[in-house]
Design a protein around this motif. Structure first.
Motif, PDB file in Angstrom:
ATOM      1  N   ARG A  15      46.443  50.858 -36.989  1.00 10.63           N
ATOM      2  CA  ARG A  15      46.586  52.164 -36.210  1.00 10.63           C
ATOM      3  C   ARG A  15      45.398  52.023 -35.117  1.00 10.63           C
ATOM      4  NH1 ARG A  15      49.871  56.787 -38.834  1.00 10.63           N
ATOM      5  NH2 ARG A  15      51.079  55.664 -40.349  1.00 10.63           N
ATOM      6  N   LEU A  16      44.458  51.162 -35.146  1.00  4.60           N
ATOM      7  CA  LEU A  16      43.461  50.900 -34.002  1.00  4.60           C
ATOM      8  C   LEU A  16      42.941  52.439 -33.629  1.00  4.60           C
ATOM      9  CD1 LEU A  16      45.622  48.510 -31.827  1.00  4.60           C
ATOM     10  CD2 LEU A  16      43.829  47.928 -33.264  1.00  4.60           C
ATOM     11  N   GLY A  17      42.582  53.175 -34.547  1.00  3.97           N
ATOM     12  CA  GLY A  17      42.075  54.636 -34.297  1.00  3.97           C
ATOM     13  C   GLY A  17      40.822  54.689 -33.593  1.00  3.97           C
ATOM     14  N   GLY A  24      39.807  52.577 -21.119  1.00  3.95           N
ATOM     15  CA  GLY A  24      39.611  51.280 -20.313  1.00  3.95           C
ATOM     16  C   GLY A  24      40.560  50.328 -21.203  1.00  3.95           C
ATOM     17  N   TRP A  25      40.124  50.437 -22.639  1.00  5.59           N
ATOM     18  CA  TRP A  25      40.885  49.567 -23.598  1.00  5.59           C
ATOM     19  C   TRP A  25      42.279  49.821 -23.678  1.00  5.59           C
ATOM     20  CZ3 TRP A  25      44.082  50.052 -27.572  1.00  5.59           C
ATOM     21  CH2 TRP A  25      43.961  48.763 -28.744  1.00  5.59           C
ATOM     22  N   LEU A  26      42.730  51.263 -23.488  1.00  6.75           N
ATOM     23  CA  LEU A  26      44.108  51.348 -23.277  1.00  6.75           C
ATOM     24  C   LEU A  26      44.747  51.142 -22.361  1.00  6.75           C
ATOM     25  CD1 LEU A  26      43.640  55.229 -24.703  1.00  6.75           C
ATOM     26  CD2 LEU A  26      44.562  53.363 -26.134  1.00  6.75           C
ATOM     27  N   ASP A  27      44.258  50.891 -21.188  1.00  4.71           N
ATOM     28  CA  ASP A  27      45.081  50.591 -20.037  1.00  4.71           C
ATOM     29  C   ASP A  27      45.016  49.052 -20.012  1.00  4.71           C
ATOM     30  OD1 ASP A  27      44.787  52.978 -18.935  1.00  4.71           O
ATOM     31  OD2 ASP A  27      43.059  52.844 -17.779  1.00  4.71           O
ATOM     32  N   THR A  28      44.177  48.515 -20.491  1.00  2.00           N
ATOM     33  CA  THR A  28      44.434  47.016 -20.653  1.00  2.00           C
ATOM     34  C   THR A  28      45.290  46.608 -21.421  1.00  2.00           C
ATOM     35  OG1 THR A  28      41.889  46.635 -20.273  1.00  2.00           O
ATOM     36  CG2 THR A  28      43.209  44.848 -21.189  1.00  2.00           C
ATOM     37  N   GLY A  69      49.932  51.053 -32.657  1.00  3.46           N
ATOM     38  CA  GLY A  69      48.831  50.020 -33.050  1.00  3.46           C
ATOM     39  C   GLY A  69      49.320  48.574 -32.867  1.00  3.46           C
ATOM     40  N   GLU A  70      48.858  47.896 -33.770  1.00  8.71           N
ATOM     41  CA  GLU A  70      49.036  46.439 -33.514  1.00  8.71           C
ATOM     42  C   GLU A  70      49.330  45.830 -34.820  1.00  8.71           C
ATOM     43  OE1 GLU A  70      46.213  43.634 -31.231  1.00  8.71           O
ATOM     44  OE2 GLU A  70      45.456  43.404 -33.325  1.00  8.71           O
ATOM     45  N   ALA A 142      45.256  59.099 -27.228  1.00 11.98           N
ATOM     46  CA  ALA A 142      46.412  58.528 -27.219  1.00 11.98           C
ATOM     47  C   ALA A 142      47.661  59.105 -28.142  1.00 11.98           C
ATOM     48  CB  ALA A 142      46.257  57.159 -27.818  1.00 11.98           C
ATOM     49  N   GLY A 143      47.759  60.446 -27.620  1.00 11.41           N
ATOM     50  CA  GLY A 143      48.797  61.103 -28.588  1.00 11.41           C
ATOM     51  C   GLY A 143      48.380  61.780 -29.750  1.00 11.41           C
ATOM     52  N   HIS A 144      47.250  61.376 -30.311  1.00  9.78           N
ATOM     53  CA  HIS A 144      47.099  62.015 -31.842  1.00  9.78           C
ATOM     54  C   HIS A 144      46.075  63.235 -31.896  1.00  9.78           C
ATOM     55  CE1 HIS A 144      47.935  58.000 -32.301  1.00  9.78           C
ATOM     56  NE2 HIS A 144      48.296  58.223 -33.388  1.00  9.78           N
ATOM     57  N   GLU A 145      45.858  63.907 -30.605  1.00 10.01           N
ATOM     58  CA  GLU A 145      45.272  65.316 -30.542  1.00 10.01           C
ATOM     59  C   GLU A 145      46.008  66.112 -29.613  1.00 10.01           C
ATOM     60  OE1 GLU A 145      41.112  64.851 -29.966  1.00 10.01           O
ATOM     61  OE2 GLU A 145      41.023  63.444 -31.711  1.00 10.01           O
TER      62      GLU A 145
END
Length: 303
Positions: A15-17, A24-28, A69-70, A142-145
């Protein structure tokens, strides 16, 4: 032994919490051409030819972007758009219950991702205002809060624990041993299942099993043992399976949630299932797993 309900959680994703607040990581990852997106309209998804419609990120509409997640090197997302999107597009959009046949088939490996996506979509749909001050909520992490734009209070997704139990009586493993099944007034004739109910505040899971069985069928339960669990975001439950031993056998149904409850021997269960007069839960449900565990093998027929 692998039980039927375990099929839909056999391949969990990372889930890459730790990256949910790293923009930056999310955009990549979003820009990665191998990433894929499940579009959710309200709380519904539109299958295409019986399969889930994962699309590339550049094909996804604008909406609430959720990192799922991945798995196997692929990053998966959901984009939640309003329910009007389903009304404006061709094809039928299904809630999670309508997707279960597809998930039990060729897209089974995607089931944990879909449960994750639709569980969060249901939470976003149901959580519109801050419970403290009534202010508007903004998606974070990322949608979790969901954070209130007025008072700053943060909301987190809910999961409601529900117990589901197979209750038995008689000498274990003998021809005289029986298990308890009940039926809802809304079900078609012949449909029976294990009893179930939600855990109440301040209550242990074992006591929830005893209370629910007593309330619904009038049976007193003694020993309770944990069996397993199944995520069940319909809309936001975690089904916790138990095996219980009855210390009374006189059934008195509550006539509201349960209209009928019966004790079944293994022979009665097999004969009635084969005849079609007893219709048992579907093969992917933990209820089915509980029943077949007690029975000692597979049974014919299902909802």
């Amino acid at each position: 032994m692998t039980y039927p309900h375990q099929m839909l959680s056999a391949e969990p994703h990372d889930r890459l919490g730790e990256h949910r607040n790293d923009q930056g990581w999310l955009d990549t990852r979003w820009a990665d051409p191998t990433s894929r997106v499940l579009v959710v309209s309200g709380t519904r998804v539109r299958p295409v030819e019986g399969a889930l419609p994962w699309v590339a990120t550049d094909e996804a509409p604008d909406g609430v972007r959720v990192l799922l997640g991945e798995r196997d090197g692929t990053t998966s997302w959901a984009v939640i758009v309003g329910p009007e999107a389903a009304a404006s597009q061709e094809g039928e959009w299904y809630p999670l219950r309508g997707l279960l046949p597809a998930l039990a088939g060729g897209t089974r490996a995607d089931a944990p991702l879909v449960f994750h996506a639709l569980g969060l979509a249901e939470w976003h749909w149901a959580t519109r205002h801050c419970p403290r001050c009534g202010g508007a909520l903004a998606s974070r992490a990322a949608g979790h809060e969901l954070r209130c734009t007025e008072c700053g209070k943060t909301q987190f997704p809910r999961t409601d624990p529900a117990v589901i139990m197979l209750i038995s009586t008689g000498e274990p493993g003998t021809d005289e041993e029986r298990c308890l099944l009940g039926r809802s007034p809304q079900w078609p004739p012949g449909r029976f299942s294990t009893l179930a109910g939600f855990c109440e505040p301040g209550e242990s899971l074992e006591d929830a099993v005893r209370r629910e069985v007593a309330e619904e069928a009038g049976i007193v339960v003694g020993e309770v043992a944990y069996f397993g669990n199944q995520p069940w975001p319909l809309p936001q439950s975690l089904m916790l399976g138990f095996l219980g031993r009855a210390v009374s056998t006189d059934i008195q149904v509550d006539a509201r949630e349960i209209e009928d409850a019966r004790w079944f021997t293994r022979a009665e269960m097999r004969d009635q299932a084969e005849a079609g007069t007893l219709v048992l839960p579907g093969g992917i449900s933990i209820s089915r797993s509980l029943i077949e565990h007690w029975y000692g093998g597979e049974l014919p027929g299902q909802w």
